[in-house]
Scaffold this active site. Structure first.
Site, PDB file in Angstrom:
ATOM      1  N   TYR A  22      -2.292  -0.345  10.746  1.00  0.00           N
ATOM      2  CA  TYR A  22      -2.229  -0.633   9.308  1.00  0.00           C
ATOM      3  C   TYR A  22      -0.884  -0.206   8.725  1.00  0.00           C
ATOM      4  O   TYR A  22      -0.247  -0.964   7.974  1.00  0.00           O
ATOM      5  CB  TYR A  22      -3.367   0.085   8.590  1.00  0.00           C
ATOM      6  CG  TYR A  22      -3.485  -0.256   7.112  1.00  0.00           C
ATOM      7  CD1 TYR A  22      -3.989  -1.490   6.700  1.00  0.00           C
ATOM      8  CD2 TYR A  22      -3.102   0.656   6.125  1.00  0.00           C
ATOM      9  CE1 TYR A  22      -4.112  -1.809   5.344  1.00  0.00           C
ATOM     10  CE2 TYR A  22      -3.222   0.352   4.776  1.00  0.00           C
ATOM     11  CZ  TYR A  22      -3.729  -0.877   4.390  1.00  0.00           C
ATOM     12  OH  TYR A  22      -3.837  -1.183   3.048  1.00  0.00           O
ATOM     13  N   SER A  80       0.856  -1.189   0.000  1.00  0.00           N
ATOM     14  CA  SER A  80       0.000   0.000   0.000  1.00  0.00           C
ATOM     15  C   SER A  80       0.889   1.234   0.000  1.00  0.00           C
ATOM     16  O   SER A  80       2.088   1.132   0.342  1.00  0.00           O
ATOM     17  CB  SER A  80      -0.845  -0.030   1.284  1.00  0.00           C
ATOM     18  OG  SER A  80      -1.429   1.227   1.560  1.00  0.00           O
TER      19      SER A  80
HETATM   20  N1  NAD Z   1      -8.883  -0.332  -0.908  1.00  0.00           N
HETATM   21  C1  NAD Z   1      -7.834   0.445  -0.736  1.00  0.00           C
HETATM   22  O1  NAD Z   1      -7.949   1.684  -0.682  1.00  0.00           O
HETATM   23  C2  NAD Z   1      -6.437  -0.153  -0.634  1.00  0.00           C
HETATM   24  C3  NAD Z   1      -5.327   0.695  -0.772  1.00  0.00           C
HETATM   25  C4  NAD Z   1      -4.045   0.166  -0.679  1.00  0.00           C
HETATM   26  C5  NAD Z   1      -3.877  -1.199  -0.471  1.00  0.00           C
HETATM   27  N2  NAD Z   1      -4.974  -1.998  -0.329  1.00  0.00           N
HETATM   28  C6  NAD Z   1      -4.738  -3.428  -0.064  1.00  0.00           C
HETATM   29  O2  NAD Z   1      -5.351  -4.190  -1.072  1.00  0.00           O
HETATM   30  C7  NAD Z   1      -5.589  -5.520  -0.575  1.00  0.00           C
HETATM   31  C8  NAD Z   1      -6.969  -5.978  -1.007  1.00  0.00           C
HETATM   32  O3  NAD Z   1      -7.934  -5.164  -0.392  1.00  0.00           O
HETATM   33  P1  NAD Z   1      -9.225  -4.611  -1.162  1.00  0.00           P
HETATM   34  O4  NAD Z   1      -9.180  -3.141  -1.035  1.00  0.00           O
HETATM   35  O5  NAD Z   1      -9.372  -5.248  -2.492  1.00  0.00           O
HETATM   36  O6  NAD Z   1     -10.381  -5.093  -0.137  1.00  0.00           O
HETATM   37  P2  NAD Z   1     -11.547  -6.192  -0.269  1.00  0.00           P
HETATM   38  O7  NAD Z   1     -12.123  -6.317   1.093  1.00  0.00           O
HETATM   39  O8  NAD Z   1     -12.466  -5.869  -1.393  1.00  0.00           O
HETATM   40  O9  NAD Z   1     -10.768  -7.527  -0.617  1.00  0.00           O
HETATM   41  C9  NAD Z   1     -10.084  -8.250   0.393  1.00  0.00           C
HETATM   42  C10 NAD Z   1     -10.619  -9.663   0.447  1.00  0.00           C
HETATM   43  O10 NAD Z   1      -9.897 -10.342   1.481  1.00  0.00           O
HETATM   44  C11 NAD Z   1     -10.797 -11.224   2.130  1.00  0.00           C
HETATM   45  N3  NAD Z   1     -10.294 -11.507   3.468  1.00  0.00           N
HETATM   46  C12 NAD Z   1     -10.218 -10.652   4.530  1.00  0.00           C
HETATM   47  N4  NAD Z   1      -9.735 -11.291   5.592  1.00  0.00           N
HETATM   48  C13 NAD Z   1      -9.483 -12.579   5.203  1.00  0.00           C
HETATM   49  C14 NAD Z   1      -8.987 -13.715   5.880  1.00  0.00           C
HETATM   50  N5  NAD Z   1      -8.643 -13.670   7.181  1.00  0.00           N
HETATM   51  N6  NAD Z   1      -8.843 -14.857   5.169  1.00  0.00           N
HETATM   52  C15 NAD Z   1      -9.212 -14.918   3.881  1.00  0.00           C
HETATM   53  N7  NAD Z   1      -9.707 -13.864   3.193  1.00  0.00           N
HETATM   54  C16 NAD Z   1      -9.837 -12.713   3.860  1.00  0.00           C
HETATM   55  C17 NAD Z   1     -12.131 -10.481   2.151  1.00  0.00           C
HETATM   56  O11 NAD Z   1     -13.226 -11.399   2.278  1.00  0.00           O
HETATM   57  C18 NAD Z   1     -12.113  -9.765   0.809  1.00  0.00           C
HETATM   58  O12 NAD Z   1     -12.800 -10.493  -0.202  1.00  0.00           O
HETATM   59  C19 NAD Z   1      -5.361  -5.449   0.941  1.00  0.00           C
HETATM   60  O13 NAD Z   1      -4.101  -6.028   1.249  1.00  0.00           O
HETATM   61  C20 NAD Z   1      -5.345  -3.958   1.217  1.00  0.00           C
HETATM   62  O14 NAD Z   1      -4.566  -3.631   2.353  1.00  0.00           O
HETATM   63  C21 NAD Z   1      -6.239  -1.509  -0.418  1.00  0.00           C
END
Ligand code: NAD
Length: 264
Positions: A156, A143
């Site tokens: 985080y 991130s």
């Molecule tokens: N959305 C943002 O603004 C953003 C920005 C930077 C980085 N990220 C990173 O992107 C990655 C994906 O996040 P996203 O934004 O697509 O969110 P999201 O919630 O849409 O996708 C994450 C998925 O992980 C699954 N999950 C959560 N905990 C779990 C567990 N213990 N075991 C198995 N599955 C689990 C959830 O069910 C979900 O489907 C993360 O690592 C997040 O930190 C997100």
């Protein structure tokens, strides 16, 4: 010839947001993918859309046996495993140290680090023998919070900085067999949730902050990226033909790096 023809991958957190976009793009490029998520419902929707190119595993990334099931399924279904994408994550919704009661700090740390850091370690451990066999690679989702403050609270931000350490140490330990890299995306409107221990498991990021507006107004490139806008870097790192010399790298594709500070 597509970049991932004949490729086999495991993607964690594949049910929605970025993970789902990675699976869809990898399949478009010729890969077959084991999609691993805690949500059976999200996985079934993905399977309905992508069919035989995808196998699904419902489980928790904090469990070594669930990670092992996912990696074993890639080998039994597709004959090998080329890329492990650790991506499942939790956010802390910018909870600051002063504003977090100490009991929540303890349990929230365990839950968030359990998913964001231990989940990656256990995933790579489970994938390792198959990745050594294929001389494959690991790609982790980090991130802007892996480099800068204010992309979250201390839980985080520390967890994503820890991810940089994982990439460097694992790239060192697993060379020359397995490349280990990460992608650091910026904000996007997904189903990203927080730890139940902080009372944040029922709220998605876009319900708590105007993430699209923040990105459109506060990021260097002044637009609100969707998950699919970030997946090119994963494709590049997974495709050995395109990134054979790359290991121990974190691609900052957040567009915050050239700003003096993050406005989120
Ligand atoms: N959305 C943002 O603004 C953003 C920005 C930077 C980085 N990220 C990173 O992107 C990655 C994906 O996040 P996203 O934004 O697509 O969110 P999201 O919630 O849409 O996708 C994450 C998925 O992980 C699954 N999950 C959560 N905990 C779990 C567990 N213990 N075991 C198995 N599955 C689990 C959830 O069910 C979900 O489907 C993360 O690592 C997040 O930190 C997100």
């Amino acid at each position: 010839m597509s970049w991932l023809d004949g490729h086999s991958a495991v993607v964690t957190g594949a049910g929605s947001g970025l993970g789902r976009a990675i699976v869809e793009r990898f399949v478009d490029e010729g890969a077959r993918v084991v999609a691993f998520d805690k949500s059976q419902q999200k996985l079934e929707e993905l399977k309905d859309k992508l069919g035989d190119a995808v196998e699904i595993v419902a489980g928790d990334v904090r469990s070594s046996s669930d990670n092992e099931r996912a990696c074993a399924l890639a080998v039994t279904s597709f004959g090998k495993l080329d890329t492990f994408v650790g991506n499942a994550g939790l956010w802390d919704f910018n909870r600051s140290l002063p504003d977090t009661p100490v009991e929540q700090l303890e349990s929230g740390f365990d839950e968030l680090f359990g998913v964001n850091v231990k989940g990656y370690l256990l995933g790579v451990k489970a994938a390792l023998s198959a990745l050594r066999e294929s001389r494959g690679s690991v790609v982790l989702t980090l991130s802007n919070a892996a480099f800068f403050p204010a992309g979250g609270g201390p839980l985080y931000v520390a967890s994503k900085h820890a991810g940089v350490g994982l990439v460097k140490q694992l790239a060192y330990e697993l060379a020359p067999d397995v490349r280990v890299n990460a992608v650091a995306p910026g904000g996007m409107d997904t189903d990203l949730r927080g730890p139940a221990a902080l009372g944040l498991s029922d709220t998605a990021i876009g319900e708590a902050i105007p993430i699209n507006d923040l990105m459109a107004q506060g990021s260097a490139l002044r637009f609100a990226p969707q998950p699919a806008d970030y997946v090119g870097a994963y494709l590049l790192l997974a495709a050995k033909s395109q990134s054979a010399t790359v290991t121990g790298s974190v691609f900052d594709i957040s567009s915050f790096g050239i700003l003096p500070r993050y406005a989120g």
